[in-house]
Design a protein around this motif. Structure first.
Motif, PDB file in Angstrom:
ATOM      1  N   ALA A  80       0.809  -1.218   0.000  1.00 21.53           N
ATOM      2  CA  ALA A  80       0.000   0.000   0.000  1.00 21.53           C
ATOM      3  C   ALA A  80       0.842   1.267   0.000  1.00 21.53           C
ATOM      4  CB  ALA A  80      -0.924   0.005   1.221  1.00 21.53           C
ATOM      5  N   SER A  81       2.019   1.233   0.599  1.00 25.08           N
ATOM      6  CA  SER A  81       2.828   2.440   0.734  1.00 25.08           C
ATOM      7  C   SER A  81       4.308   2.098   0.563  1.00 25.08           C
ATOM      8  CB  SER A  81       2.593   3.073   2.114  1.00 25.08           C
ATOM      9  OG  SER A  81       3.509   4.114   2.341  1.00 25.08           O
ATOM     10  N   PRO A  82       4.991   2.769  -0.361  1.00 27.44           N
ATOM     11  CA  PRO A  82       6.415   2.471  -0.565  1.00 27.44           C
ATOM     12  C   PRO A  82       7.276   2.848   0.637  1.00 27.44           C
ATOM     13  CG  PRO A  82       5.711   4.281  -1.981  1.00 27.44           C
ATOM     14  CD  PRO A  82       4.491   3.750  -1.313  1.00 27.44           C
ATOM     15  N   HIS A  83       6.762   3.698   1.547  1.00 26.96           N
ATOM     16  CA  HIS A  83       7.536   4.044   2.735  1.00 26.96           C
ATOM     17  C   HIS A  83       7.859   2.798   3.553  1.00 26.96           C
ATOM     18  CE1 HIS A  83       8.857   5.825   6.452  1.00 26.96           C
ATOM     19  NE2 HIS A  83       7.911   5.160   7.084  1.00 26.96           N
ATOM     20  N   HIS A  84       7.000   1.809   3.492  1.00 25.66           N
ATOM     21  CA  HIS A  84       7.222   0.600   4.277  1.00 25.66           C
ATOM     22  C   HIS A  84       8.402  -0.217   3.750  1.00 25.66           C
ATOM     23  CE1 HIS A  84       3.849   1.077   6.967  1.00 25.66           C
ATOM     24  NE2 HIS A  84       3.159   1.510   5.930  1.00 25.66           N
ATOM     25  N   LEU A  85       8.883   0.073   2.553  1.00 21.15           N
ATOM     26  CA  LEU A  85      10.097  -0.580   2.074  1.00 21.15           C
ATOM     27  C   LEU A  85      11.279  -0.187   2.957  1.00 21.15           C
ATOM     28  CD1 LEU A  85       9.655  -0.308  -1.790  1.00 21.15           C
ATOM     29  CD2 LEU A  85       9.414  -2.345  -0.350  1.00 21.15           C
ATOM     30  N   HIS A  86      11.287   1.063   3.415  1.00 20.49           N
ATOM     31  CA  HIS A  86      12.342   1.495   4.338  1.00 20.49           C
ATOM     32  C   HIS A  86      12.223   0.716   5.656  1.00 20.49           C
ATOM     33  CE1 HIS A  86      15.098   3.867   6.668  1.00 20.49           C
ATOM     34  NE2 HIS A  86      14.134   4.121   7.538  1.00 20.49           N
ATOM     35  N   HIS A  87      11.001   0.499   6.132  1.00 16.94           N
ATOM     36  CA  HIS A  87      10.796  -0.301   7.339  1.00 16.94           C
ATOM     37  C   HIS A  87      11.323  -1.717   7.121  1.00 16.94           C
ATOM     38  CE1 HIS A  87       8.026   2.238   9.859  1.00 16.94           C
ATOM     39  NE2 HIS A  87       8.109   2.925   8.733  1.00 16.94           N
ATOM     40  N   LEU A  88      11.121  -2.246   5.928  1.00 12.53           N
ATOM     41  CA  LEU A  88      11.608  -3.586   5.598  1.00 12.53           C
ATOM     42  C   LEU A  88      13.133  -3.633   5.677  1.00 12.53           C
ATOM     43  CD1 LEU A  88      11.112  -6.467   4.642  1.00 12.53           C
ATOM     44  CD2 LEU A  88      11.089  -5.591   2.298  1.00 12.53           C
ATOM     45  N   VAL A  89      13.796  -2.638   5.124  1.00 10.36           N
ATOM     46  CA  VAL A  89      15.263  -2.601   5.182  1.00 10.36           C
ATOM     47  C   VAL A  89      15.717  -2.468   6.639  1.00 10.36           C
ATOM     48  CG1 VAL A  89      17.335  -1.331   4.498  1.00 10.36           C
ATOM     49  CG2 VAL A  89      15.492  -1.676   2.848  1.00 10.36           C
ATOM     50  N   GLY A  90      15.047  -1.612   7.408  1.00 11.79           N
ATOM     51  CA  GLY A  90      15.413  -1.426   8.806  1.00 11.79           C
ATOM     52  C   GLY A  90      15.233  -2.683   9.635  1.00 11.79           C
ATOM     53  N   THR A  91      14.105  -3.344   9.474  1.00  8.03           N
ATOM     54  CA  THR A  91      13.887  -4.581  10.234  1.00  8.03           C
ATOM     55  C   THR A  91      14.829  -5.680   9.756  1.00  8.03           C
ATOM     56  OG1 THR A  91      12.042  -5.156   8.774  1.00  8.03           O
ATOM     57  CG2 THR A  91      11.497  -4.096  10.881  1.00  8.03           C
ATOM     58  N   GLY A  92      15.103  -5.695   8.469  1.00  8.78           N
ATOM     59  CA  GLY A  92      16.085  -6.657   7.953  1.00  8.78           C
ATOM     60  C   GLY A  92      17.468  -6.418   8.541  1.00  8.78           C
ATOM     61  N   ALA A  93      17.837  -5.148   8.701  1.00 11.67           N
ATOM     62  CA  ALA A  93      19.126  -4.821   9.318  1.00 11.67           C
ATOM     63  C   ALA A  93      19.164  -5.277  10.770  1.00 11.67           C
ATOM     64  CB  ALA A  93      19.387  -3.317   9.224  1.00 11.67           C
ATOM     65  N   MET A  94      18.036  -5.127  11.462  1.00 12.25           N
ATOM     66  CA  MET A  94      17.979  -5.572  12.859  1.00 12.25           C
ATOM     67  C   MET A  94      18.092  -7.096  12.948  1.00 12.25           C
ATOM     68  SD  MET A  94      17.865  -2.901  14.784  1.00 12.25           S
ATOM     69  CE  MET A  94      17.145  -3.341  16.359  1.00 12.25           C
ATOM     70  N   VAL A  95      17.460  -7.807  12.023  1.00  5.60           N
ATOM     71  CA  VAL A  95      17.578  -9.270  11.992  1.00  5.60           C
ATOM     72  C   VAL A  95      19.037  -9.649  11.731  1.00  5.60           C
ATOM     73  CG1 VAL A  95      16.964 -11.363  10.703  1.00  5.60           C
ATOM     74  CG2 VAL A  95      15.185  -9.701  11.304  1.00  5.60           C
TER      75      VAL A  95
END
Length: 191
Positions: free
Chosen positions: A84-99
């Motif tokens: 729904a929102s491309p901003h969540h791609l940044h959230h994906l990268v951030g959570t991936g970095a945390m993993v």
């Protein structure tokens, strides 16, 4: 995190304050802001917990896989929300970095930052550093104030616009994202 204690405590304070503000943003009247703020609060508090100096508290071995599982679930949520929102791609990268950081700590909790001495920066760490450095620079540039216009082409003072609840102010949300990006760069450099 390993290294001197005072920068780690500054990072803990920055991330915890950002997480706390994001919790307050979850009271927004705008549903999309509430959803984004929840994920950002999780990131802020998770980053604060990971940044506590190892000399003060070394989490038990089971904590790192738990962090990875929590942020893995957040990454799956970000994938779903990115439709729904491309901003969540940044959230994906951030959570991936945390993993990634959690798994790195789980695999080598005591000597992870010494493991790369002389071998250079691992590819994933380098790619994440490039991404978050670019994100910080772009986010910082977006925070530079620009005179608003009232539709007639005449500039208006930044404080003269209609009152907006402080939890709904987009510049504060951008500042939170910027501070978390700075924190992520610091954490990746400590890897």
């Amino acid at each position: 995190m390993h290294g001197p204690a005072w920068p780690a405590w500054l990072l803990v304070a920055l991330c915890a304050a950002t997480g706390a503000y994001c919790l307050l943003r979850m009271r927004s009247g705008v549903e999309e802001q509430r959803r984004a703020a929840g994920g950002e609060a999780l990131m802020g508090f998770g980053m604060a917990a990971m940044a506590v100096p190892a000399t003060v508290f070394s989490p038990p071995g089971w904590a790192w896989p738990l962090y990875a599982a929590v942020f893995g679930a957040a990454a799956l949520r970000a994938v779903w929300a990115a439709r729904a929102s491309p901003h969540h791609l940044h959230h994906l990268v951030g959570t991936g970095a945390m993993v990634y950081m959690s798994l790195t700590m789980a695999l080598s909790p005591t000597a992870h930052h010494h493991a790369h001495a002389g071998t250079g920066v691992p590819l994933v760490t380098g790619a994440l550093l490039l991404y978050f450095t670019g994100y910080v620079l772009l986010s910082g540039a977006r925070l530079v104030p620009v005179a608003a216009t009232d539709g007639t082409g005449v500039g208006t003072a930044p404080g003269s616009r209609a009152a907006v609840r402080w939890g709904d102010r987009p510049e504060l949300a951008r500042a939170c994202r910027l501070s978390m990006g700075i924190g992520m760069v610091a954490m990746l450099l400590a890897m």
